[in-house]
Design an enzyme around this catalytic site. Structure first.
Site, mmCIF file in Angstrom:
data_model
loop_
_atom_site.group_PDB
_atom_site.id
_atom_site.type_symbol
_atom_site.label_atom_id
_atom_site.label_comp_id
_atom_site.label_asym_id
_atom_site.label_seq_id
_atom_site.Cartn_x
_atom_site.Cartn_y
_atom_site.Cartn_z
ATOM 1 N N TYR A 28 -15.313 17.300 -14.956
ATOM 2 C CA TYR A 28 -15.679 15.886 -15.064
ATOM 3 C C TYR A 28 -16.746 15.520 -14.015
ATOM 4 O O TYR A 28 -16.625 15.894 -12.841
ATOM 5 C CB TYR A 28 -14.420 15.027 -14.867
ATOM 6 C CG TYR A 28 -14.697 13.553 -14.862
ATOM 7 C CD1 TYR A 28 -15.088 12.896 -16.020
ATOM 8 C CD2 TYR A 28 -14.586 12.801 -13.695
ATOM 9 C CE1 TYR A 28 -15.370 11.539 -16.024
ATOM 10 C CE2 TYR A 28 -14.852 11.449 -13.692
ATOM 11 C CZ TYR A 28 -15.246 10.819 -14.855
ATOM 12 O OH TYR A 28 -15.530 9.473 -14.846
ATOM 13 N N ARG A 35 0.842 -1.210 0.000
ATOM 14 C CA ARG A 35 0.000 0.000 0.000
ATOM 15 C C ARG A 35 0.871 1.253 0.000
ATOM 16 O O ARG A 35 0.496 2.280 -0.554
ATOM 17 C CB ARG A 35 -0.976 0.006 1.184
ATOM 18 C CG ARG A 35 -1.743 1.312 1.310
ATOM 19 C CD ARG A 35 -3.065 1.226 2.076
ATOM 20 N NE ARG A 35 -3.069 0.276 3.156
ATOM 21 C CZ ARG A 35 -2.505 0.469 4.367
ATOM 22 N NH1 ARG A 35 -1.903 1.595 4.639
ATOM 23 N NH2 ARG A 35 -2.574 -0.469 5.278
ATOM 24 N N LYS A 65 -7.772 6.310 -19.409
ATOM 25 C CA LYS A 65 -8.061 6.815 -20.743
ATOM 26 C C LYS A 65 -6.844 6.614 -21.662
ATOM 27 O O LYS A 65 -6.513 5.498 -21.967
ATOM 28 C CB LYS A 65 -8.505 8.273 -20.650
ATOM 29 C CG LYS A 65 -9.523 8.532 -19.509
ATOM 30 C CD LYS A 65 -10.845 7.818 -19.690
ATOM 31 C CE LYS A 65 -11.728 7.806 -18.438
ATOM 32 N NZ LYS A 65 -11.973 9.083 -17.797
ATOM 33 N N ASP A 91 -6.154 18.754 -14.521
ATOM 34 C CA ASP A 91 -6.556 17.414 -14.948
ATOM 35 C C ASP A 91 -6.254 17.337 -16.445
ATOM 36 O O ASP A 91 -6.933 17.953 -17.261
ATOM 37 C CB ASP A 91 -8.052 17.209 -14.661
ATOM 38 C CG ASP A 91 -8.535 15.809 -15.038
ATOM 39 O OD1 ASP A 91 -7.936 15.200 -15.948
ATOM 40 O OD2 ASP A 91 -9.514 15.341 -14.436
#
Ligand SMILES: *Cc1c(COP(=O)(O)O)cnc(C)c1O
Length: 359
Positions: free
Chosen positions: A77, A25, A173, A148
């Site tokens: 978004y 992690r 993406k 972004d």
């Protein structure tokens, strides 16, 4: 790079590590390789990857505290909008939504504003904002600016070189590029910002799996040639659509008719693979068109090698309230295309036969 699946790493003596990893992690060799690669693509010193783009946004917004204000674009978004307005608002943070193309957006700034999140080009109306002029203002007020960069990618746009404090991407993406993996990344040159985001990643747990890191590393090897081809195809298709009698209007930053074409030319290396069109007619015409395509897949998401098409009003932007959709110009005739890397002649033939179905 091998896939290091270990969740934990043997230690030499208590608290003394063989290398810098103790628990996945907090860090993992495969994940670390991806973070370094993505940082270098953004001209940044530090990279941190997450289980999704939304996990990345969660981690960076979580450096703020109750009472702080975040300024975002009014067509940010949908997932970012939901996160800020439905989750972070519960913890006392406030969101102000502005139109960065209107100089009045500066009026939203006061001493409570601690972060600005910019997307450019935006989704789905492909507005382009001048990153450099926005970061000049935010810097003078000590506000953290996050860009972004999902629609543009590191290949087309380098926000850190334009003054951004951090760059965020949904790896899902163009970075992944094959519609088969979910991930997110934040890059930065600021050591303090890196420490605070890294702490949130470790504490909140939105880490990326080593297998996914391997997939993204492999995808990155072809990102440049994929993005070049996306842009090439999109330009040809935008011009085709622009002259089509059944299309009312085409939005593509590469067209001279785009209101922000000059800004796009200045800050992007090419104009990307996303195109938005307004069909003549409305719901019925758009539905016929979307049901008739054969090579384009009717689906949400973007940035994969395969062409996708969708109607935001009924799909990706359903959660945006109708009044807000109206302000943004997202109506039933608006169709968004994520142009893939297939043969462009085949794509145009496909669109042609779908247009023929609209009576
Ligand atoms: C998809 C997307 C996100 C969210 O990323 P996920 O990987 O789906 O969580 C954030 N910003 C933009 C611009 C996106 O397109």
């Amino acid at each position: 790079m091998p896939i290091h699946l270990s969740s934990t790493f043997a230690q030499k003596s208590p608290g003394v590590l063989y290398n810098k990893f103790d628990y996945t992690r907090g860090g993992n060799p495969t994940v670390d390789a991806l973070e370094k690669c993505l940082a270098s693509l953004d001209c940044a010193k530090h990279g941190m990857v997450f289980s999704s783009g939304c996990a990345a946004i969660t981690a960076i917004v979580s450096i703020l505290k109750s009472g702080d204000v975040v300024v975002v674009g009014d067509d940010v978004y949908g997932g970012t909008n939901r996160l800020l307005n439905k989750i972070f608002s519960k913890f006392g943070m406030t969101v102000r939504m502005v139109d960065f193309s209107n100089p009045n957006w500066k009026d939203s700034l006061d001493e409570k504003v601690k972060m600005i999140i910019i997307e450019t080009p935006t989704n789905p109306t492909l507005k382009v904002f001048d990153i450099q002029s926005i970061t000049a203002i935010s810097k003078s007020k000590n506000i953290i600016t996050v860009v972004d960069n999902t629609f543009a990618t590191a290949y087309l746009q380098s926000p850190i070189l334009l003054g951004a404090d951090a760059v965020l991407n949904s790896c899902t993406k163009y970075i992944g590029g094959h519609s088969d993996c979910i991930g997110g990344v934040i890059t930065t040159n600021c050591n303090e910002l890196k420490d605070r985001i890294r702490f949130n990643l470790l504490s909140m747990g939105g880490c990326m799996s080593p297998f996914d890191a391997y997939i993204f590393l492999r995808s990155l090897k072809t990102m440049k040639i994929r993005v070049i081809q996306h842009c090439k195809n999109a330009r040809v298709i935008a011009e085709y659509l622009d002259s089509h009698p059944k299309v009312d209007r085409v939005i593509y930053p590469g067209l001279k008719s785009h209101p922000h074409h000059e800004i796009a030319k200045k800050q992007m290396r090419d104009f990307g693979g996303m195109i938005t069109i307004f069909l003549k007619g409305g719901f019925k015409e758009a539905n016929t068109f979307l049901k008739s395509v054969k090579i384009f897949t009717l689906a949400e998401s973007l940035g994969g090698v395969e062409s996708l098409i969708e109607c935001p009003a009924q799909m990706t932007h359903m959660s945006v309230p109708p009044e807000q959709r109206k302000i943004l110009g997202i109506d039933d005739s608006l169709v968004r295309l994520s142009v893939g890397i297939e043969d462009v002649g085949d794509l145009i033939k496909d669109l042609d036969q779908a247009f023929d179905q609209i009576k």
